[in-house]
Design a protein around this motif. Structure first.
Motif, PDB file in Angstrom:
ATOM      1  N   GLY A   1       0.797  -1.225   0.000  1.00  0.00           N
ATOM      2  CA  GLY A   1       0.000   0.000   0.000  1.00  0.00           C
ATOM      3  C   GLY A   1       0.825   1.268   0.000  1.00  0.00           C
ATOM      4  O   GLY A   1       0.283   2.370   0.038  1.00  0.00           O
ATOM      5  N   ASN A   2       2.153   1.114  -0.061  1.00  0.00           N
ATOM      6  CA  ASN A   2       2.994   2.309  -0.020  1.00  0.00           C
ATOM      7  C   ASN A   2       3.055   3.002  -1.360  1.00  0.00           C
ATOM      8  O   ASN A   2       3.043   2.367  -2.406  1.00  0.00           O
ATOM      9  CB  ASN A   2       4.422   1.928   0.374  1.00  0.00           C
ATOM     10  N   LYS A   3       3.171   4.324  -1.312  1.00  0.00           N
ATOM     11  CA  LYS A   3       3.464   5.095  -2.512  1.00  0.00           C
ATOM     12  C   LYS A   3       4.960   4.979  -2.772  1.00  0.00           C
ATOM     13  O   LYS A   3       5.738   4.651  -1.887  1.00  0.00           O
ATOM     14  CB  LYS A   3       3.089   6.549  -2.274  1.00  0.00           C
ATOM     15  N   LEU A   4       5.330   5.222  -4.023  1.00  0.00           N
ATOM     16  CA  LEU A   4       6.741   5.191  -4.378  1.00  0.00           C
ATOM     17  C   LEU A   4       7.191   6.611  -4.680  1.00  0.00           C
ATOM     18  O   LEU A   4       6.398   7.445  -5.095  1.00  0.00           O
ATOM     19  CB  LEU A   4       6.949   4.308  -5.610  1.00  0.00           C
ATOM     20  N   LYS A   5       8.480   6.877  -4.440  1.00  0.00           N
ATOM     21  CA  LYS A   5       9.002   8.194  -4.818  1.00  0.00           C
ATOM     22  C   LYS A   5      10.190   8.001  -5.750  1.00  0.00           C
ATOM     23  O   LYS A   5      10.931   7.029  -5.640  1.00  0.00           O
ATOM     24  CB  LYS A   5       9.359   9.008  -3.581  1.00  0.00           C
ATOM     25  N   PHE A   6      10.351   8.976  -6.642  1.00  0.00           N
ATOM     26  CA  PHE A   6      11.426   8.854  -7.626  1.00  0.00           C
ATOM     27  C   PHE A   6      12.712   9.379  -7.022  1.00  0.00           C
ATOM     28  O   PHE A   6      12.760  10.480  -6.478  1.00  0.00           O
ATOM     29  CB  PHE A   6      11.071   9.646  -8.880  1.00  0.00           C
TER      30      PHE A   6
ATOM     31  N   PHE B   1      12.414   4.350  -8.880  1.00  0.00           N
ATOM     32  CA  PHE B   1      11.501   4.557  -7.763  1.00  0.00           C
ATOM     33  C   PHE B   1      11.958   3.761  -6.545  1.00  0.00           C
ATOM     34  O   PHE B   1      12.419   2.621  -6.667  1.00  0.00           O
ATOM     35  CB  PHE B   1      10.086   4.109  -8.138  1.00  0.00           C
ATOM     36  N   ILE B   2      11.820   4.400  -5.388  1.00  0.00           N
ATOM     37  CA  ILE B   2      12.060   3.698  -4.125  1.00  0.00           C
ATOM     38  C   ILE B   2      10.836   3.913  -3.238  1.00  0.00           C
ATOM     39  O   ILE B   2      10.022   4.796  -3.504  1.00  0.00           O
ATOM     40  CB  ILE B   2      13.360   4.173  -3.421  1.00  0.00           C
ATOM     41  N   PRO B   3      10.672   3.105  -2.180  1.00  0.00           N
ATOM     42  CA  PRO B   3       9.466   3.234  -1.345  1.00  0.00           C
ATOM     43  C   PRO B   3       9.424   4.575  -0.628  1.00  0.00           C
ATOM     44  O   PRO B   3      10.437   5.089  -0.183  1.00  0.00           O
ATOM     45  CB  PRO B   3       9.626   2.100  -0.323  1.00  0.00           C
ATOM     46  N   ASP B   4       8.226   5.117  -0.538  1.00  0.00           N
ATOM     47  CA  ASP B   4       7.990   6.293   0.289  1.00  0.00           C
ATOM     48  C   ASP B   4       7.624   5.802   1.681  1.00  0.00           C
ATOM     49  O   ASP B   4       7.971   4.686   2.054  1.00  0.00           O
ATOM     50  CB  ASP B   4       6.876   7.147  -0.346  1.00  0.00           C
TER      51      ASP B   4
ATOM     52  N   SER C   1      11.248  -3.938 -17.950  1.00  0.00           N
ATOM     53  CA  SER C   1      10.747  -3.007 -18.957  1.00  0.00           C
ATOM     54  C   SER C   1      10.083  -1.744 -18.422  1.00  0.00           C
ATOM     55  O   SER C   1      10.020  -0.736 -19.109  1.00  0.00           O
ATOM     56  CB  SER C   1       9.744  -3.732 -19.867  1.00  0.00           C
ATOM     57  N   ASN C   2       9.572  -1.774 -17.206  1.00  0.00           N
ATOM     58  CA  ASN C   2       8.782  -0.639 -16.725  1.00  0.00           C
ATOM     59  C   ASN C   2       9.523   0.686 -16.787  1.00  0.00           C
ATOM     60  O   ASN C   2       9.029   1.671 -17.325  1.00  0.00           O
ATOM     61  CB  ASN C   2       8.324  -0.882 -15.280  1.00  0.00           C
ATOM     62  N   LEU C   3      10.724   0.707 -16.223  1.00  0.00           N
ATOM     63  CA  LEU C   3      11.417   1.991 -16.136  1.00  0.00           C
ATOM     64  C   LEU C   3      11.856   2.493 -17.496  1.00  0.00           C
ATOM     65  O   LEU C   3      11.786   3.687 -17.773  1.00  0.00           O
ATOM     66  CB  LEU C   3      12.590   1.887 -15.181  1.00  0.00           C
ATOM     67  N   ASN C   4      12.300   1.570 -18.366  1.00  0.00           N
ATOM     68  CA  ASN C   4      12.659   2.015 -19.713  1.00  0.00           C
ATOM     69  C   ASN C   4      11.435   2.574 -20.428  1.00  0.00           C
ATOM     70  O   ASN C   4      11.541   3.551 -21.169  1.00  0.00           O
ATOM     71  CB  ASN C   4      13.279   0.866 -20.510  1.00  0.00           C
TER      72      ASN C   4
ATOM     73  N   VAL D   1      10.356  11.827 -15.172  1.00  0.00           N
ATOM     74  CA  VAL D   1       9.689  10.550 -14.871  1.00  0.00           C
ATOM     75  C   VAL D   1       8.636  10.649 -13.758  1.00  0.00           C
ATOM     76  O   VAL D   1       7.540  10.141 -13.915  1.00  0.00           O
ATOM     77  CB  VAL D   1      10.733   9.449 -14.578  1.00  0.00           C
ATOM     78  N   PRO D   2       8.953  11.331 -12.625  1.00  0.00           N
ATOM     79  CA  PRO D   2       7.929  11.378 -11.570  1.00  0.00           C
ATOM     80  C   PRO D   2       6.618  12.031 -12.015  1.00  0.00           C
ATOM     81  O   PRO D   2       5.561  11.737 -11.449  1.00  0.00           O
ATOM     82  CB  PRO D   2       8.588  12.182 -10.440  1.00  0.00           C
ATOM     83  N   GLU D   3       6.682  12.895 -13.035  1.00  0.00           N
ATOM     84  CA  GLU D   3       5.437  13.486 -13.543  1.00  0.00           C
ATOM     85  C   GLU D   3       4.636  12.468 -14.349  1.00  0.00           C
ATOM     86  O   GLU D   3       3.410  12.514 -14.373  1.00  0.00           O
ATOM     87  CB  GLU D   3       5.738  14.698 -14.431  1.00  0.00           C
TER      88      GLU D   3
END
Ligand SMILES: [Zn+2]
Lengths: 88, 998
Positions: free
Chosen positions: B431-436, B443-446, B561-564, B577-579
């Motif tokens: 349930g955590n949001k991720l932050k760039f 992305f890493i966990p927020d 593939s996600n990040l690419n 990317v965060p946008e």
């Protein structure tokens, strides 16, 4: 799966319980004239709120007691449970 | 030659144990400790499958759970399983694997024509092409798509393997046994906390198995082995390998599957193949590590192209060289370790680094080893169809959008590294949001939502020092929380090489004159062009781009593939990317077999079975059973060659003419006790209950608050404050909950207790004109005359020494009794009744005859009381008191329930008096009317009337009251039948109810 604290039995897994809906709903008294709107609110109309919700749970596969729980409908966090006699 | 790519004396495999296996029909060998992937690569096999959409040749791309290509059909222990990741399955004797999605063979695949037609398969192809003409869908498009989309083949045979479930509780669950996981598990365990450490691979240690580091002067692997053996000695620790945490649910419930059987050469029939663990944890440490990201370039899906980390793992762990002339294509330092390892094993690597010329520990070591390094270079495309033969490379211009010099270089594999992506699937599931994080471009966990923390590479710390420190720190925090004490352990000293910053280079530009597909998502065949098309067509939300192109939607969940994909979208859209945001990860992290999820709950163990005490008698007497909830009830007792209808008609007729006996143990029974019991029943039922005398039964109907009939049944007053309530078999549990709700919540002032006694009593219904004769002989000391024991009467008696309750109630419309004895005496009672009833022609009857008898009488049951009928609808309005209030009464005054043409129960007979009317048929005036043909009602119950010898049905019909005598059509599109019917009264026999009172 939620972890729910039955006020009588302690913490148990969700699959022992049945959900009973909004605990703030009060049944109109018997033998009283009840206007349509009040009756419809009792039978049908429920808020679907996001956030803290006081609700009923029934420990069907346990002590068979109904009790109250305060749960966040978005995060599923359960803050408190109480017997029907207790305030929550 | 056998295993020609095996390196001498490298890796952690057992070279003393040779293992034979088959791939696409040919025999090969490998060693114990190999995966199917490493064994195939040791034999020089790279081509393992064809891609999903274009059927392009595909090879191994990784060495673990991140593998997108090598999904094989695997035969083992007599069962065949599709889509098995070759990089995750351990080699065992006799395993046989085949490629998927290719015909006739992986070498020559007819479907590869799709690759030549690729202009016709752009993003959104399925959405665009198969929309019209609509009529083409069923006959042409769908079968084509199904065939083309075939990955593996699901087995049609029964799965004979055993799967088990386990429930476990712990203070701390650590997911992943890399450096951070080991350190945290060790620290927490030292404090006495109950710890579970789960590792998905067969070997513990994660990156420590591959990386060139030392901890407390031990190699990474030796340190990992030492910690693991210490943990295994501790009684408060469970260490599990081959165990994948695949789901993170609410309230710190995690689900794991353990591969317990497939790696064993011989296993007992009691060894499960897989075990599913439900683990409820006080604290969770997610040390799931990171996954290497590829750089996108032309034909990057050619067999022989793989992740640099994969190549290193094959060398270090399995002693397998994936190529002798590799190109290492990188934007960071970590791939240099792969190059050095290649060199150490006698290969001739070439490094292409997208960065400017620079120095670092690793770069200098590579230079000192004489490895050729080309800075400012990129691979533009790979050449070769079924295996890489060469690479077209280019020197990057200053802005890295063009090339200054382009050349072709021979190679036999291309190992690519586009830096590292933290594995954040589980933290996202919790349930955590991720932050760039801009420093690692991922992305890493927020903030943590549940009691959980992500550490190590999964949290974006890519140095060993940081991982180990974070691990010990997190373990200590857990021990403070659980045991309220600090852990007394020394944090080890770590030696590792410092890395330079990576280059933000994710996709090699393609010069206009060079044609090649650049794949972002291998498993779903999504290319750069597909993403460009989606954006050009106006898709903006990353969730929409994902669904339109299917990027990241395959079983590998877009691990590589996600990040690419996100970087591409952000470049084209000119956003950071965060946008753009990221898509949501959902369980399962990796595919889980249905068998594991189901566990032992298969076949007769699917749900508990409830049997009445007379069950074995029914079996002996040729009963055919029907499921009634969890109960098994005799449906009919077969004599000779009878079919069901013949048997049911014989049994029903015997009740009408003589006497029958029916097992009614399954009826719900509830004891209602207390001084306010009468008042309570008066509120629960629609009719009056205050004046029921002791020793009398009464029929009652209960409603829900919305006015719909909930259930019906008889309730008997046994003594002053004791009532015995019966419910229908189906509603027994609901009625008890309903009563408890009102007693505990709405009217707690009532002094009443309710308790289910269903299983305490065995029940037999004795029905038919001769039933009193049988009863009289069963209870010779009892006066069973109509005067002493009238209809709705109750008495207790002695059945040859067994105390019995006798109720004069009837469900069949005949003179009838129900006898109850304690369950233990059920069979005795039944056999006595059969013995004594013999001279009167007694026969047992099942639920089919029971239905026939009640339908003929117009008695309503489940099909009529379907939660959509008020008392009027089912002609129970006579049961509704006008004087008192009760549950649901207020609803009955609602206007919709009082319209003059309100639906009502009626009887139906076919005009031809021959054709039976299917239950569920719709009632219409004109069977040929234009659609939508207005429906007036539906057929709820049907039977063959044994009394009148023709079909008869009950139906709920609009304005039923005024429809008697009319002709309608009962149409059943399901059975392709339409039958002309006449509407008659719902009481087809004994209109006055004389028989039950006789
Ligand atoms: Zn309880």
């Amino acid at each position: 799966m939620l972890h729910i604290k039955c006020p009588y039995c302690g913490i148990r897994s969700q699959n022992e319980f049945a959900y009973g809906g909004d605990a703030s709903v009060k049944r109109p008294e018997l033998n009283k004239d009840v206007p349509d709107k009040e009756w419809d609110d009792f039978v049908y109309n429920r808020k679907s709120l996001r956030g803290k919700h006081i609700e009923l749970w029934h420990h069907v596969s346990g002590c068979r007691q109904w009790f109250k729980a305060q749960r966040d409908t978005a995060t599923h966090e359960i803050f408190k449970t109480a017997t029907m006699n207790e305030e929550i | 030659m056998s295993q020609e790519f095996r390196i001498k004396e490298k890796g952690y495999i057992n070279r003393n144990k040779l293992i034979n296996f088959k791939f696409n029909g040919k025999s090969y060998t490998g060693y114990e400790g190999d995966t199917l992937a490493s064994a195939l690569l040791a034999n020089g096999i790279h081509l393992v499958g064809r891609s999903f959409k274009y059927h392009r040749p595909r090879g191994f791309f990784a060495a673990g759970v991140d593998e997108p290509n090598a999904k094989l059909q695997v035969k083992l222990n007599g069962h065949s399983e599709p889509n098995v990741n070759a990089t995750e399955i351990e080699l065992v004797e006799g395993i046989s694997a085949t490629s998927q999605n290719c015909w006739p063979s992986v070498d020559f695949d007819v479907g590869a024509i799709n690759n030549l037609l690729n202009k016709f398969f752009p993003a959104g192809f399925y959405y665009k092409t198969f929309m019209w003409p609509k009529s083409f869908w069923y006959k042409i498009y769908e079968p084509f798509i199904r065939k083309a989309a075939g990955l593996g083949v699901a087995s049609t045979e029964k799965d004979r393997e055993r799967y088990e479930h386990k429930f476990e509780y712990c203070d701390l669950l650590v997911t992943g046994s890399g450096p951070a996981g080991l350190a945290s598990a060790y620290a927490a365990a030292k404090s006495g906390a109950k710890v579970i450490l789960a590792e998905d691979k067969h070997r513990f240690g994660g990156s420590l198995l591959m990386d060139d580091v030392s901890i407390d002067n031990l190699s990474g692997k030796d340190w990992a082995d030492k910690i693991i053996s210490e943990l295994k000695e501790m009684p408060n620790v469970t260490v599990k390998n081959r165990s994948q945490i695949f789901g993170y649910y609410d309230h710190n419930m995690l689900v794991m599957f353990e591969r317990t059987g497939d790696h064993l050469e011989k296993k007992s029939e009691f060894t499960p193949r897989q075990r599913l663990w439900y683990i409820r944890c006080k604290e969770v440490i997610l040390s799931t590590g990171s996954i290497e990201r590829p750089i996108v370039f032309g034909n990057n899906d050619t067999p022989g192209v793989m992740l640099s980390s994969g190549a290193k793992e094959y060398m270090k762990v399995y002693g397998v060289l994936v190529g002798r002339k590799p190109i290492i294509f990188t934007n960071n330092d970590s791939a240099y370790e792969t190059a050095i390892e290649f060199k150490n094993n006698g290969a001739d690597p070439l490094i292409l680094d997208t960065r400017k010329e620079q120095d670092s520990d690793l770069i200098n070591e590579a230079k000192n080893k004489g490895i050729n390094i080309k800075f400012n270079h990129a691979v533009i495309k790979a050449n070769g169809y079924k295996k890489v033969k060469s690479a077209t490379i280019g020197e990057l211009s200053e802005d890295k959008t063009k090339y200054d010099n382009i050349s072709t270089i021979k190679c036999d594999c291309i190992c690519v590294s586009g830096f590292w992506t933290p594995s954040v699937h589980l933290t996202s599931q919790s349930g955590n949001k991720l932050k760039f994080n801009k420093e690692i471009d991922a992305f890493i966990p927020d903030k943590s939502k549940q009691n959980e923390i992500t550490i190590g590479a999964a949290n974006g710390s890519f140095t060993l020092h940081d991982s180990i420190n974070a691990g010990f720190h997190a373990g200590n925090e857990v021990s403070k929380k659980i045991n309220n004490k600090n852990v007394d352990v020394q944090i080890p000293t770590v030696t590792e090489k410092k890395h330079n910053t990576h280059d933000k280079f994710w996709c090699a530009p393609l010069p206009k004159n060079i044609k090649a597909k650049r794949f972002v998502d291998f498993q779903n065949d999504v290319s750069v062009t597909d993403i460009e098309i989606a954006l050009r067509e106006g898709y903006r939300s990353i969730e929409h781009v994902k669904r339109y192109t299917t990027l990241g939607m395959a079983t590998d969940q877009g691990r590589t593939s996600n990040l690419n994909g996100l970087q591409l979208v952000s470049n084209i859209e000119n956003k950071i990317v965060p946008e753009v945001g990221h898509t949501t990860f959902r369980p399962p992290f990796t595919p889980v077999t249905i068998g594991t999820i189901v566990g032992r709950e298969v076949g007769k163990h699917f749900m508990p079975t409830r049997l009445t005490p007379m069950h074995n008698w029914h079996i002996k007497n040729n009963a055919v059973f029907v499921d009634a909830g969890a109960w098994k009830r005799p449906r009919y007792y077969k004599i000779g060659n009878e079919n069901m209808l013949e048997a049911a008609n014989r049994e029903a007729k015997n009740v009408r003419d003589k006497v029958g006996i029916c097992d009614v143990t399954t009826l719900g029974k509830i004891d209602v006790k207390g001084p306010d019991a009468a008042e309570f029943l008066n509120r629960v039922y629609t009719n009056a209950w205050m004046k029921l005398p002791i020793g009398k039964a009464r029929y009652g109907v209960m409603l829900r608050e919305d006015g719909m009939v909930m259930d019906d049944g008889t309730t008997t007053r046994i003594s002053e404050n004791h009532y015995h309530m019966t419910t229908t078999t189906a509603q027994a549990a609901n009625v008890l909950s309903h009563l408890e709700y009102y007693l505990q919540i709405v009217w707690p002032e009532l002094n009443v207790n309710v308790l289910s006694t269903t299983e305490q009593w065995a029940g037999a219904a004795l029905a038919g004109p001769k039933s009193r004769d049988v009863l009289a002989k069963l209870f010779p000391n009892l006066n069973v005359s109509n005067e002493s024991l009238p209809f709705m009467g109750f008495t207790e008696g002695d059945l040859f020494g067994v105390p019995a309750r006798i109720f004069r109630i009837s469900f069949s419309g005949e003179l009838a009794y129900e006898i109850n004895v304690k369950s233990d005496h059920g069979l005795f009672m039944w056999e006595k009744i059969m013995e004594i009833g013999k001279e009167f022609g007694i026969q047992p009857y099942g639920t089919e005859a029971l239905s026939t008898l009640r339908i003929e009488m117009g008695h309503v049951a489940g099909p009529e009381l379907d939660g959509r009928t008020i008392p009027y609808d089912v002609s129970l309005d006579g049961m509704v008191s006008k004087k008192k209030d009760f549950i649901g009464k207020r609803s009955l005054s609602k206007s919709a329930f009082n319209q003059s043409d309100r639906q009502k129960i009626v009887g139906l007979v076919p005009i031809d008096r021959k054709t039976s009317i299917p239950e569920g048929s719709h009632l219409v005036i004109d069977k040929n009317a234009k659609l939508p043909n207005p429906k007036l009602g539906h057929v709820s119950s049907s039977c063959w009337s044994v009394e009148n010898n023709n079909p008869f049905s009950l139906a709920i019909l609009k304005d039923g009251k005024n429809m008697i005598g009319k002709k309608l059509f009962a149409v059943s599109p399901l059975k392709n039948k339409s039958i002309e019917v006449e509407v008659i009264s719902s009481h087809y026999v004994d209109h006055e109810g004389k028989r039950v009172r006789s």
